[in-house]
Scaffold this motif. Structure first.
Motif, PDB file in Angstrom:
ATOM      1  N   GLU A  52      -1.812 -11.552 -16.699  1.00  0.00           N
ATOM      2  CA  GLU A  52      -1.774 -10.394 -15.898  1.00  0.00           C
ATOM      3  C   GLU A  52      -2.811  -9.027 -16.960  1.00  0.00           C
ATOM      4  OE1 GLU A  52      -2.007 -10.440 -12.474  1.00  0.00           O
ATOM      5  OE2 GLU A  52      -1.211 -12.624 -12.914  1.00  0.00           O
ATOM      6  N   LEU A  53      -3.248  -8.680 -16.205  1.00  0.00           N
ATOM      7  CA  LEU A  53      -3.695  -7.514 -16.918  1.00  0.00           C
ATOM      8  C   LEU A  53      -2.885  -5.641 -17.319  1.00  0.00           C
ATOM      9  CD1 LEU A  53      -6.665  -6.026 -18.117  1.00  0.00           C
ATOM     10  CD2 LEU A  53      -6.799  -5.337 -16.197  1.00  0.00           C
ATOM     11  N   THR A  54      -2.059  -5.499 -18.125  1.00  0.00           N
ATOM     12  CA  THR A  54      -1.599  -4.311 -18.826  1.00  0.00           C
ATOM     13  C   THR A  54      -1.604  -3.442 -18.618  1.00  0.00           C
ATOM     14  OG1 THR A  54       0.367  -6.942 -19.619  1.00  0.00           O
ATOM     15  CG2 THR A  54       0.614  -4.420 -19.866  1.00  0.00           C
ATOM     16  N   THR A  55      -1.104  -2.320 -17.927  1.00  0.00           N
ATOM     17  CA  THR A  55      -1.081  -0.968 -18.362  1.00  0.00           C
ATOM     18  C   THR A  55       0.051  -0.274 -18.692  1.00  0.00           C
ATOM     19  OG1 THR A  55      -2.883  -0.977 -16.401  1.00  0.00           O
ATOM     20  CG2 THR A  55      -2.325   0.704 -17.352  1.00  0.00           C
ATOM     21  N   TYR A  56      -1.093   0.311 -20.595  1.00  0.00           N
ATOM     22  CA  TYR A  56       0.311   1.166 -20.617  1.00  0.00           C
ATOM     23  C   TYR A  56      -0.125   2.575 -21.056  1.00  0.00           C
ATOM     24  CZ  TYR A  56       1.998  -3.194 -23.312  1.00  0.00           C
ATOM     25  OH  TYR A  56       2.669  -3.887 -23.720  1.00  0.00           O
ATOM     26  N   LYS A  57       0.746   3.144 -21.075  1.00  0.00           N
ATOM     27  CA  LYS A  57       0.124   5.022 -20.584  1.00  0.00           C
ATOM     28  C   LYS A  57       0.381   5.703 -21.995  1.00  0.00           C
ATOM     29  CE  LYS A  57      -0.928   7.982 -18.578  1.00  0.00           C
ATOM     30  NZ  LYS A  57      -0.713   9.372 -19.461  1.00  0.00           N
ATOM     31  N   HIS A  60       0.571  11.986 -22.893  1.00  0.00           N
ATOM     32  CA  HIS A  60      -0.234  13.114 -22.351  1.00  0.00           C
ATOM     33  C   HIS A  60      -1.484  12.102 -23.329  1.00  0.00           C
ATOM     34  CE1 HIS A  60       2.942  15.631 -22.075  1.00  0.00           C
ATOM     35  NE2 HIS A  60       3.300  15.468 -22.448  1.00  0.00           N
ATOM     36  N   GLY A  61      -1.777  10.984 -22.167  1.00  0.00           N
ATOM     37  CA  GLY A  61      -3.502  10.571 -23.436  1.00  0.00           C
ATOM     38  C   GLY A  61      -3.397   9.799 -22.305  1.00  0.00           C
ATOM     39  N   PRO A  62      -4.108   8.682 -23.081  1.00  0.00           N
ATOM     40  CA  PRO A  62      -4.900   7.594 -22.448  1.00  0.00           C
ATOM     41  C   PRO A  62      -3.616   6.957 -21.612  1.00  0.00           C
ATOM     42  CG  PRO A  62      -5.436   7.315 -24.280  1.00  0.00           C
ATOM     43  CD  PRO A  62      -4.222   8.370 -24.349  1.00  0.00           C
ATOM     44  N   GLU A  63      -4.650   6.112 -20.555  1.00  0.00           N
ATOM     45  CA  GLU A  63      -4.476   4.538 -20.186  1.00  0.00           C
ATOM     46  C   GLU A  63      -4.441   3.273 -20.908  1.00  0.00           C
ATOM     47  OE1 GLU A  63      -2.649   4.988 -15.731  1.00  0.00           O
ATOM     48  OE2 GLU A  63      -4.323   3.910 -15.889  1.00  0.00           O
ATOM     49  N   VAL A  64      -4.063   2.462 -21.831  1.00  0.00           N
ATOM     50  CA  VAL A  64      -4.470   1.285 -22.210  1.00  0.00           C
ATOM     51  C   VAL A  64      -4.863   0.107 -21.579  1.00  0.00           C
ATOM     52  CG1 VAL A  64      -4.971   0.077 -24.235  1.00  0.00           C
ATOM     53  CG2 VAL A  64      -3.793   2.134 -24.328  1.00  0.00           C
ATOM     54  N   LEU A  65      -5.856  -1.067 -21.272  1.00  0.00           N
ATOM     55  CA  LEU A  65      -6.017  -1.650 -20.267  1.00  0.00           C
ATOM     56  C   LEU A  65      -5.278  -3.297 -21.701  1.00  0.00           C
ATOM     57  CD1 LEU A  65      -8.394  -1.189 -18.326  1.00  0.00           C
ATOM     58  CD2 LEU A  65      -5.852  -0.965 -17.767  1.00  0.00           C
ATOM     59  N   VAL A  66      -4.421  -3.793 -21.481  1.00  0.00           N
ATOM     60  CA  VAL A  66      -4.427  -5.401 -22.527  1.00  0.00           C
ATOM     61  C   VAL A  66      -4.867  -6.556 -21.614  1.00  0.00           C
ATOM     62  CG1 VAL A  66      -2.570  -5.941 -23.973  1.00  0.00           C
ATOM     63  CG2 VAL A  66      -2.933  -3.750 -23.670  1.00  0.00           C
ATOM     64  N   ALA A 240      -7.968  -6.943 -26.034  1.00  0.00           N
ATOM     65  CA  ALA A 240      -7.615  -8.108 -25.871  1.00  0.00           C
ATOM     66  C   ALA A 240      -8.046  -9.862 -26.653  1.00  0.00           C
ATOM     67  CB  ALA A 240      -9.167  -9.031 -24.732  1.00  0.00           C
ATOM     68  N   GLY A 241      -6.721 -10.242 -26.176  1.00  0.00           N
ATOM     69  CA  GLY A 241      -6.286 -10.855 -27.158  1.00  0.00           C
ATOM     70  C   GLY A 241      -4.858 -11.626 -27.955  1.00  0.00           C
ATOM     71  N   ASP A 242      -4.734 -12.346 -28.529  1.00  0.00           N
ATOM     72  CA  ASP A 242      -3.454 -12.610 -29.546  1.00  0.00           C
ATOM     73  C   ASP A 242      -2.296 -11.529 -29.393  1.00  0.00           C
ATOM     74  OD1 ASP A 242      -0.629 -14.605 -29.397  1.00  0.00           O
ATOM     75  OD2 ASP A 242      -1.926 -15.554 -31.240  1.00  0.00           O
ATOM     76  N   THR A 243      -1.942 -11.085 -28.684  1.00  0.00           N
ATOM     77  CA  THR A 243      -0.791  -9.371 -28.575  1.00  0.00           C
ATOM     78  C   THR A 243      -0.868  -8.934 -27.023  1.00  0.00           C
ATOM     79  OG1 THR A 243      -0.957  -7.435 -28.754  1.00  0.00           O
ATOM     80  CG2 THR A 243      -3.546  -7.728 -28.838  1.00  0.00           C
ATOM     81  N   ASP A 244       0.514  -8.425 -26.965  1.00  0.00           N
ATOM     82  CA  ASP A 244       0.777  -8.386 -25.367  1.00  0.00           C
ATOM     83  C   ASP A 244       0.489  -6.398 -25.590  1.00  0.00           C
ATOM     84  OD1 ASP A 244       2.622  -6.811 -27.024  1.00  0.00           O
ATOM     85  OD2 ASP A 244       4.193  -7.534 -26.055  1.00  0.00           O
ATOM     86  N   GLY A 245      -0.162  -6.361 -27.113  1.00  0.00           N
ATOM     87  CA  GLY A 245      -0.421  -4.020 -26.494  1.00  0.00           C
ATOM     88  C   GLY A 245       0.552  -3.405 -27.537  1.00  0.00           C
ATOM     89  N   SER A 246       1.809  -3.859 -27.321  1.00  0.00           N
ATOM     90  CA  SER A 246       2.517  -2.784 -27.540  1.00  0.00           C
ATOM     91  C   SER A 246       2.714  -1.783 -28.259  1.00  0.00           C
ATOM     92  CB  SER A 246       3.646  -3.478 -27.055  1.00  0.00           C
ATOM     93  OG  SER A 246       3.982  -4.249 -27.685  1.00  0.00           O
ATOM     94  N   GLU A 247       2.549  -3.167 -29.860  1.00  0.00           N
ATOM     95  CA  GLU A 247       2.452  -2.431 -31.216  1.00  0.00           C
ATOM     96  C   GLU A 247       1.295  -2.006 -31.351  1.00  0.00           C
ATOM     97  OE1 GLU A 247       3.452  -4.439 -35.820  1.00  0.00           O
ATOM     98  OE2 GLU A 247       3.825  -6.006 -34.528  1.00  0.00           O
ATOM     99  N   ILE A 248       0.182  -2.854 -31.024  1.00  0.00           N
ATOM    100  CA  ILE A 248      -1.155  -1.945 -31.343  1.00  0.00           C
ATOM    101  C   ILE A 248      -1.251  -0.627 -30.669  1.00  0.00           C
ATOM    102  CG2 ILE A 248      -3.733  -2.105 -30.990  1.00  0.00           C
ATOM    103  CD1 ILE A 248      -3.375  -4.591 -31.451  1.00  0.00           C
TER     104      ILE A 248
END
Length: 297
Positions: A52-57, A60-66, A240-248
Motif C-alpha cells: 500500500e501507499l504509505t505516508t510518513y509525517k 513540523h515538516g512535510p508528508e512523505v509518500l512511500v 518509490a522502490g525497494d524500501t519501506d521509506g522509514s530510514e530514508i
C-alpha cells in the motif's frame, strides 16, 4: 505524486493476472524479502506482493509518500517544491529552469567533478523537473549505495554555489534548446495553445523562458530565487522502490533540515477572462508541415 500513481498502475498490471489464480504461501518466510508465494511449478518472490501507499509525517515538516516495490533493488526519490514557474513573470520567465540546472553543477563543499563522481560512481542518476506547479529533483540509485548519494543531493539543496560563469553557460545552453523548440512544430503548437489560453499568466509563458528574459536575469536573481523557493519552502517528498521509506525519511530529515520550513499557497492560474469562442493563436513559418493543438477549458 506522478511517480506514486505510475507505480500504482504498474502494480495493478502485475497483480491482475495473479489475482485470478490461487496463491499459496511457501513454508519458509524470508526476513528481508517478505513471504514467497508459489504458483504451479514456479515461484513468485515478494516482488509480486502488493504494498500500500504509505505516508510518513516529519515533525513540523512535510508528508512523505512511500510506494514500496521489491521488484528491483532500486530506489527513486522525488523532492518537489511547489511554485517555481507559477511565480514567474514576463521579466524573469525561465529563471526556475536556469536555477535548477545551475544548482546541480557545483556546491560550497563539492566541486563539479565530486558531484559527478558522487552520483555516477554509484550507478545513480539525478534529474531536474520543472512543471507548471512544481519543480525539483529526482534521484534514482541502487539500494545498497543510496545513502551515499543522498549526501550529494543534500549539498545541492542546502548550499549550491552559483557563479557568473556557470550562469552564462546555462543561459547559452537554454538558448540552443529554445532554438530547437522553434524548429519543432509540435512543441511550438503546444506553446501557442497555452499562450492563447492563459495569455500573460505564468502558465502561458515558455517553460525555458525567452532570449530576452535570459538577458535580464542576473546572478543575484538566481541566488535570490533559490533562497525564496528552495531554502525556505517545505518540499513534497515521494519515495518509490525497494524500501519501506522509514530510514530514508530519517536521513532526509537530518540532512535537509525539513522541520520548520514553510508551506506556500500557489497562485490561481486560470485564464484572465473566459476564452473567446473560437479563439485562435496562429504562427506562420516557412515549414513543410503543420501542427494543430485544440482543446477546451
Amino acid at each position: 505524486l506522478e511517480m506514486a500513481v505510475r507505480a500504482k498502475v504498474q502494480e495493478s498490471q502485475i497483480m491482475e493476472p495473479l489475482n485470478s489464480k490461487k496463491l499459496k504461501t511457501a513454508k519458509t518466510p524470508n526476513k528481508d524479502m517478505g513471504l514467497f508465494y508459489r504458483k504451479s511449478s514456479g515461484e513468485l518472490t515478494s516482488a509480486w506482493v502488493s504494498h500500500e501507499l504509505t505516508t510518513y509525517k516529519v515533525l513540523h515538516g512535510p508528508e512523505v509518500l512511500v510506494k514500496q516495490s521489491q521488484a528491483l533493488p532500486i530506489i527513486s526519490l522525488g523532492i518537489f517544491f511547489p511554485g517555481g514557474r507559477a511565480f514567474e513573470n514576463e521579466g524573469n520567465e525561465g529563471i526556475t529552469e536556469l536555477m535548477l540546472r545551475a544548482s546541480t553543477r557545483e556546491t560550497m563543499s563539492l566541486s563539479p567533478i565530486q558531484i559527478a563522481t558522487g552520483i555516477e560512481s554509484y550507478g545513480a542518476e539525478l534529474e531536474t523537473v520543472v512543471g507548471r506547479d512544481l519543480f525539483g529533483y529526482v534521484l534514482t540509485g541502487t539500494k545498497s549505495d543510496f545513502e551515499k548519494t543522498l549526501n550529494v543531493i543534500a549539498s545541492i539543496l542546502n548550499e549550491p554555489r552559483f557563479t557568473q560563469t556557470q550562469i552564462e553557460f546555462e543561459k547559452r545552453q537554454l538558448s540552443f534548446e529554445m532554438a530547437a523548440v522553434d524548429d519543432n512544430m509540435e512543441e511550438m503548437a503546444r506553446q501557442l495553445f497555452f499562450e492563447a489560453l492563459f495569455e500573460k499568466r505564468a502558465y502561458g509563458m515558455p517553460p525555458m523562458g525567452t532570449v530576452e528574459s535570459m538577458k535580464k536575469i542576473e546572478l543575484s536573481d538566481v541566488t535570490e530565487w533559490h533562497r525564496l523557493w528552495v531554502k525556505n519552502v517545505r518540499p513534497n517528498l515521494v519515495i518509490a522502490g525497494d524500501t519501506d521509506g522509514s530510514e530514508i525519511v530519517s536521513l532526509l530529515s537530518a540532512k535537509l533540515g525539513l522541520s520548520g520550513k514553510f508551506p506556500i499557497e500557489l497562485p490561481k492560474q486560470g485564464p484572465m477572462k473566459p476564452p473567446e469562442p473560437g479563439k485562435e493563436n496562429i504562427l506562420f513559418q516557412s515549414k513543410h508541415h503543420s501542427a494543430l493543438v485544440f482543446g477546451a477549458l
